[in-house]
Design an enzyme around this catalytic site. Structure first.
Site, PDB file in Angstrom:
ATOM      1  N   HIS A 150      -5.109   1.411  -3.806  1.00  0.00           N
ATOM      2  CA  HIS A 150      -5.952   1.165  -2.635  1.00  0.00           C
ATOM      3  C   HIS A 150      -7.308   1.788  -2.914  1.00  0.00           C
ATOM      4  CE1 HIS A 150      -2.561  -0.282  -0.170  1.00  0.00           C
ATOM      5  NE2 HIS A 150      -1.858   0.585  -0.872  1.00  0.00           N
ATOM      6  N   ASN A 200       4.673   5.628   2.749  1.00  0.00           N
ATOM      7  CA  ASN A 200       5.491   4.484   3.156  1.00  0.00           C
ATOM      8  C   ASN A 200       5.708   3.553   1.960  1.00  0.00           C
ATOM      9  OD1 ASN A 200       6.900   2.665   4.707  1.00  0.00           O
ATOM     10  ND2 ASN A 200       5.076   1.656   5.507  1.00  0.00           N
ATOM     11  N   ASP A 257       0.609   3.243  -6.167  1.00  0.00           N
ATOM     12  CA  ASP A 257       0.356   3.055  -4.737  1.00  0.00           C
ATOM     13  C   ASP A 257      -0.696   4.083  -4.293  1.00  0.00           C
ATOM     14  OD1 ASP A 257       0.373   2.159  -2.159  1.00  0.00           O
ATOM     15  OD2 ASP A 257       2.370   2.914  -1.658  1.00  0.00           O
TER      16      ASP A 257
END
Ligand code: DOR
Ligand code: ZN
Length: 422
Positions: free
Chosen positions: A56, A272, A299
């Protein structure tokens, strides 16, 4: 010409000669000439540059958490020569313009390669498919609504069929929202102990099963993001054995940590899917070792200190993971005796490249000169204040790992050198 002397490649000491963005020779006899840039890689291992297919970068919209320049600086500091970035930005990357914007900003940053992932559905809202073909033509390499699942099975079926018609992968964040609702940590003894609402493994496993069914019945590929559970890995293992075109990834935090990290209400460990329990951690390692897991991704989910200072209920999910990924993976898996260094390259380079359909580094004549030089014998203590990422949010702070990134070379150019500037 860039010359890397005395690097260890598959157990052999070699010199690597690079011209432009290509490896021109790997061997004993190559010698440097005047004017060449020379790296003395004595004691270092040369690996094909890592590709992180799940990061991200937060730009546009959340630049206070990370931007493309800081995220890619963090990537090369972590030994990554390429990253694929998720579209859950603001606005969501669901138009060709935004795909091109990311590519332009990545070029300006000039750190590593950046492959944009575009949204499956407009705004990641799950209501309408994005204009996938146009997004591909603009440069998107895959589709995902990561952060949220595509809950509507018919929508997911259509996405899988349509994306398969032009051979781009669909990456699904596996979470049955109705089962996960309200949960902030793994459902288990620690959630009970802390009195926090739990996220059941059933939430992840049910969605994994749904996607396997779609891939199997329609004969199309699906890639499952950040798998964290024993049950999920078992479903994927069995599906692969039946010939289903399912691939998956897991993350360093699922192989190295358990939900014991949340004790003391530590929001740095809120992620998550959530950190699970020891049997899941062991199952993740087993899946990595036996080929069930195809890729290790970070992630990488940078958040600001203020974001993470909001308690277990309100702080956002995520770990800033790109600068600790190699060391955690190397130490846990290779030093731990579960896999070889070559298998780690499959997980961190070759398989992600194949799934995304992009070229990766290869330390052989003619290979793309995306190369990472690591010192596997050096140990360090994770100190987030040293991160190039704006996100200092990591549950690995203070932990010790082996595997220091010394140089990251992208397309034949040194983009990161730990010690000296080249
Ligand atoms: O922990 C996570 N953080 N999981 C996700 O799926 C999304 C990500 C984010 O964007 O922060
Ligand atoms: Zn996700």
């Amino acid at each position: 010409m860039l010359v890397i002397n005395n690097a260890t490649v598959k157990g052999r000491q070699v010199n690597i000669l690079i011209e432009g963005d290509r490896v021109v020779s790997v061997g004993k006899r190559t010698r440097s000439a005047k004017g060449d840039v020379v790296i003395d890689a004595s004691g270092l291992t040369a690996l094909p540059g890592f590709i992180d297919m799940h990061v991200h970068l937060r730009e546009p919209g959340f630049e206070y958490k990370e931007d493309i320049a800081s995220g890619t600086a963090a990537a090369v500091r972590g030994g990554f020569t390429a990253v694929a970035c998720m579209p859950n930005t603001r606005p969501v990357v669901d138009t060709p313009y935004l795909v091109k914007y990311i590519l332009m900003r990545a070029k300006e940053a000039d750190n590593c390669r950046v492959y944009p992932i575009a949204a499956i559905t407009k705004g990641e809202e799950g209501q309408q498919l994005s204009e996938m073909k146009k997004l591909k033509d603009a440069g998107a390499v895959a589709f995902s609504d990561d952060g949220v699942p595509v809950s509507d099975s018919r929508m997911m079926r259509n996405a899988l069929l349509y994306a398969a018609s032009f051979s781009l992968p669909v990456i699904e964040h596996c979470e049955d929202k109705s089962l996960a609702e309200g949960g902030v940590v793994n459902e288990g003894k620690n959630s009970n102990l802390l009195g926090l609402p739990g996220i059941s493994r059933a939430s992840e496993d049910a969605e994994i099963a749904r996607n396997i069914v779609l891939a199997e019945v329609y004969g199309v590929p699906v890639h499952l993001a950040h798998v964290s559970t024993r049950g999920g890995m078992q479903l994927i293992r069995e599906a692969k054995a039946r010939g289903v075109k399912v691939t998956c990834e897991t993350c360093p935090h699922y192989m190295a940590l358990t939900d014991d990290e949340i004790l003391g209400f530590n929001t740095m460990a809120k992620v998550n899917p959530p950190l699970r329990e020891e049997e899941d951690r062991q199952a993740v390692i087993a899946a990595i070792a036996d080929g069930t897991a195809d890729c290790i991704v970070t992630d990488h989910a940078p958040h600001s200190k203020e974001d993470k200072d909001n308690g277990m209920y309100d702080s956002p999910n995520g770990i800033s993971g790109i600068e600790t990924s190699y060391a955690v993976s190397y130490t846990t898996l290779v030093e731990g005796g579960y896999i070889s260094q070559e298998r780690l390259s499959e997980l961190m380079t070759y398989n992600p490249a194949e799934i995304l359909g992009v070229e990766c580094g290869r330390i052989e004549k003619g290979g793309l000169a995306d190369i990472t030089l690591v010192d596997n014998s050096a140990e360090f203590t994770v100190d987030p204040s040293e991160f190039a990422s704006k996100g200092k949010n990591t549950p690995f702070a203070g932990k010790k790992y082996k595997g220091v990134i010394e140089y990251t070379i992208v397309g034949g150019k040194v983009k990161y050198a730990r010690k000296e500037e080249i």
